[in-house]
Scaffold this motif. Structure first.
Motif, PDB file in Angstrom:
ATOM      1  N   ASP A 165     -97.027  93.075  36.875  1.00 34.16           N
ATOM      2  CA  ASP A 165     -97.026  91.662  36.324  1.00 34.16           C
ATOM      3  C   ASP A 165     -95.617  90.824  35.470  1.00 34.16           C
ATOM      4  O   ASP A 165     -94.333  91.634  35.751  1.00 34.16           O
ATOM      5  CB  ASP A 165     -97.702  91.860  34.483  1.00 34.16           C
ATOM      6  CG  ASP A 165     -99.099  92.232  34.485  1.00 34.16           C
ATOM      7  OD1 ASP A 165     -99.397  91.949  35.997  1.00 34.16           O
ATOM      8  OD2 ASP A 165     -99.532  92.961  33.607  1.00 34.16           O
ATOM      9  N   GLU A 166     -95.710  89.341  36.265  1.00 38.10           N
ATOM     10  CA  GLU A 166     -94.656  89.202  35.895  1.00 38.10           C
ATOM     11  C   GLU A 166     -94.391  87.897  34.379  1.00 38.10           C
ATOM     12  O   GLU A 166     -95.924  87.709  34.369  1.00 38.10           O
ATOM     13  CB  GLU A 166     -94.513  87.645  36.984  1.00 38.10           C
ATOM     14  CG  GLU A 166     -94.340  88.922  38.020  1.00 38.10           C
ATOM     15  CD  GLU A 166     -94.366  88.403  39.949  1.00 38.10           C
ATOM     16  OE1 GLU A 166     -93.860  88.337  40.713  1.00 38.10           O
ATOM     17  OE2 GLU A 166     -94.504  86.630  39.911  1.00 38.10           O
TER      18      GLU A 166
ATOM     19  N   ILE B   7     -92.440  84.819  33.439  1.00 32.11           N
ATOM     20  CA  ILE B   7     -91.437  83.775  33.721  1.00 32.11           C
ATOM     21  C   ILE B   7     -90.610  82.679  32.703  1.00 32.11           C
ATOM     22  O   ILE B   7     -91.394  82.608  31.404  1.00 32.11           O
ATOM     23  CB  ILE B   7     -91.854  82.110  34.878  1.00 32.11           C
ATOM     24  CG1 ILE B   7     -93.131  83.446  35.751  1.00 32.11           C
ATOM     25  CG2 ILE B   7     -91.272  80.974  34.775  1.00 32.11           C
ATOM     26  CD1 ILE B   7     -93.907  81.893  36.822  1.00 32.11           C
TER      27      ILE B   7
ATOM     28  N   THR C 168     -89.495  92.120  27.976  1.00 28.56           N
ATOM     29  CA  THR C 168     -89.603  92.447  29.072  1.00 28.56           C
ATOM     30  C   THR C 168     -90.516  93.085  29.986  1.00 28.56           C
ATOM     31  O   THR C 168     -91.068  94.217  30.620  1.00 28.56           O
ATOM     32  CB  THR C 168     -89.833  91.087  30.420  1.00 28.56           C
ATOM     33  OG1 THR C 168     -89.797  89.684  29.160  1.00 28.56           O
ATOM     34  CG2 THR C 168     -90.293  91.019  31.810  1.00 28.56           C
TER      35      THR C 168
ATOM     36  N   ALA D 102     -93.051  94.995  32.749  1.00 33.28           N
ATOM     37  CA  ALA D 102     -93.233  93.967  33.442  1.00 33.28           C
ATOM     38  C   ALA D 102     -92.136  93.519  34.112  1.00 33.28           C
ATOM     39  O   ALA D 102     -91.127  93.957  34.032  1.00 33.28           O
ATOM     40  CB  ALA D 102     -93.808  92.421  32.679  1.00 33.28           C
ATOM     41  N   THR D 103     -92.225  92.511  34.735  1.00 34.31           N
ATOM     42  CA  THR D 103     -91.316  92.295  35.488  1.00 34.31           C
ATOM     43  C   THR D 103     -90.973  90.698  35.566  1.00 34.31           C
ATOM     44  O   THR D 103     -91.597  89.587  35.746  1.00 34.31           O
ATOM     45  CB  THR D 103     -91.261  92.163  37.523  1.00 34.31           C
ATOM     46  OG1 THR D 103     -91.543  93.112  37.765  1.00 34.31           O
ATOM     47  CG2 THR D 103     -90.296  91.650  37.803  1.00 34.31           C
ATOM     48  N   SER D 104     -89.141  90.666  35.433  1.00 35.50           N
ATOM     49  CA  SER D 104     -88.725  89.121  34.732  1.00 35.50           C
ATOM     50  C   SER D 104     -88.583  88.347  35.933  1.00 35.50           C
ATOM     51  O   SER D 104     -88.213  88.904  37.448  1.00 35.50           O
ATOM     52  CB  SER D 104     -87.530  88.941  33.891  1.00 35.50           C
ATOM     53  OG  SER D 104     -87.611  90.068  32.702  1.00 35.50           O
ATOM     54  N   VAL D 105     -89.622  87.058  35.926  1.00 37.13           N
ATOM     55  CA  VAL D 105     -88.677  85.515  37.104  1.00 37.13           C
ATOM     56  C   VAL D 105     -87.999  85.146  36.263  1.00 37.13           C
ATOM     57  O   VAL D 105     -88.758  84.370  35.633  1.00 37.13           O
ATOM     58  CB  VAL D 105     -90.416  84.722  37.183  1.00 37.13           C
ATOM     59  CG1 VAL D 105     -89.767  84.584  38.528  1.00 37.13           C
ATOM     60  CG2 VAL D 105     -90.936  86.395  38.024  1.00 37.13           C
TER      61      VAL D 105
ATOM     62  N   ARG E 295     -99.859  87.383  39.722  1.00 38.38           N
ATOM     63  CA  ARG E 295     -99.356  87.704  38.814  1.00 38.38           C
ATOM     64  C   ARG E 295     -99.037  87.978  37.413  1.00 38.38           C
ATOM     65  O   ARG E 295     -98.789  88.163  36.719  1.00 38.38           O
ATOM     66  CB  ARG E 295     -97.573  88.889  39.291  1.00 38.38           C
ATOM     67  CG  ARG E 295     -98.325  89.824  40.891  1.00 38.38           C
ATOM     68  CD  ARG E 295     -97.150  90.326  41.500  1.00 38.38           C
ATOM     69  NE  ARG E 295     -96.446  91.657  40.841  1.00 38.38           N
ATOM     70  CZ  ARG E 295     -95.679  92.114  40.895  1.00 38.38           C
ATOM     71  NH1 ARG E 295     -94.742  91.710  42.619  1.00 38.38           N
ATOM     72  NH2 ARG E 295     -95.028  92.336  40.256  1.00 38.38           N
ATOM     73  N   THR E 296     -98.285  86.359  37.431  1.00 36.40           N
ATOM     74  CA  THR E 296     -98.237  86.152  36.588  1.00 36.40           C
ATOM     75  C   THR E 296     -98.603  86.171  35.370  1.00 36.40           C
ATOM     76  O   THR E 296    -100.216  85.540  34.806  1.00 36.40           O
ATOM     77  CB  THR E 296     -97.046  84.311  36.784  1.00 36.40           C
ATOM     78  OG1 THR E 296     -96.621  84.031  37.797  1.00 36.40           O
ATOM     79  CG2 THR E 296     -97.023  83.589  35.435  1.00 36.40           C
TER      80      THR E 296
END
Length: 359
Positions: A106-107, A109, A122, A127-130, A152-153
């Motif tokens: 997941d992302e 933001i 995060t 999850a992945t940071s944007v 994915r957000t």
């Protein structure tokens, strides 16, 4: 003895350590701490007495449901009890939100630079940071943040006012942004510094949440209310999100001392408004003084100011410390300086003027 170590989650590799504001050194040259956005005033009237009374029973577990505080918050903000959740400061609630919404793949933001806990919590969630860069005026680029949304957000943080720049987003642009966000993506309006806002164009997140089920508002007692050492914050969100927060909360996480102090603080609002007003006046004085010296200072609606110094950041922080005031540097970027006692603010401004002349 086995040479193997326990297997830990790979997501923890490289997680940065949260860096608290540097304290004033015991017996050292630093006389003032302006590094943690703390309230320089003592507890509000009646708060210490209520907390001390609660301390007499800290051999017992606190009220896990935070009943008294939840009722007080419900009355104060005009929201149902089922729309409330508490935690160990707003950052504790933010971490619960990540647990409830995002995991591996997941992302999340958020603007950058913004609150330095966002990348930590995060990454811990898997999850992945944007990270979406701030504009040249140090403000959230909401159009770019909306453009960054994918399937994915799962969650978007909007820190308003933004930590560490103090800048804000206004109602029209925030509502336009919220209209672009899919209904299944949670938008978290982090309003830790809400009480210091004097810009009438900045919306109250609680008003925005009321007819938007995907909006959650974070608030804290650590800043304006001066309860940073007791760790109590809360979220206001529609029932599914608030219920998820209560599920992910650490049992008995908010102490009885914190609960009682928060209730007493809410009941001392007249005194609170006076103190906040004094800090806002000091903020204006500091900003005017810095700009008069030739500094470029973004318009701040928080209880701190931001100076973008780039490669001079650590030199400036060292100069302040040598002068007797500790501030919060972000290496290669700039410094955040809390508004504190008048004497501390004067010392900081004087040091800033000297540094600018000599650099």
């Amino acid at each position: 003895m086995s040479e193997k170590s326990p297997r830990l989650r790979a997501e923890l590799d490289g997680v940065p350590t949260y860096k608290p504001g540097k304290p004033a050194a015991e017996g050292g040259p630093v006389a003032y701490k302006l590094s943690s956005n703390e309230n320089p005033y003592p507890p509000l009237p009646g708060v210490l007495e209520r907390a001390v009374a609660a301390a007499g029973s800290f051999n017992r577990y606190p009220d896990m449901a935070c009943t008294g505080l939840m009722n007080e918050l419900s009355d104060r903000f005009g929201v149902p009890l089922s729309h409330l959740a508490t935690g160990t400061g707003s950052v504790g609630v933010a971490q619960q939100l990540l647990q409830a919404t995002a995991g591996v793949g997941d992302e999340v933001i958020y603007a950058w630079r913004s609150f330095e806990a966002y990348p930590i919590i995060t990454q811990v969630s898997g999850a992945t940071s944007v990270q979406v860069p701030l504009t040249g005026d140090e403000v959230h680029d909401l159009d770019a943040m909306a453009d960054a949304i994918t399937e994915r957000t799962r969650l978007i943080f909007v820190c308003n006012p933004n930590n560490p720049t103090g800048t804000v987003v206004h109602r029209a642009e925030l509502e336009r942004f919220l209209d672009r966000v899919p209904g299944d993506v949670l938008v978290v309006l982090d309003e830790a510094y809400r009480e210091f806002i004097r810009d009438a164009e900045v919306p109250d997140g609680i008003e925005l949440y009321r007819d938007r089920p995907n909006v959650c508002v974070l608030r804290t007692f650590s800043k304006a209310y001066g309860l940073a050492g007791l760790r109590v914050g809360f979220a206001i969100a529609h029932e599914p999100v608030a219920a998820a927060l209560r599920k992910t909360a650490v049992p008995f996480g908010v102490s009885q001392l914190a609960q009682e102090a928060a209730v007493a603080s809410l009941r001392s609002e007249d005194e609170l408004l006076g103190r906040v007003g004094s800090l806002v006046a000091e903020r204006a004085r500091v900003v005017d003084s810095l700009r008069g010296q030739g500094w470029t200072v973004p318009e701040t609606q928080a209880n701190f100011v931001w100076l973008r110094l780039g490669e001079r950041t650590l030199d400036f922080a060292a100069a302040c410390e040598q002068a007797g005031v500790v501030i919060r540097p972000f290496a290669g970027e700039g410094v955040r300086v809390s508004i504190g006692e008048t004497e501390a603010n004067d010392l900081f401004v004087q040091t800033a003027g000297t540094f600018l002349k000599e650099s």
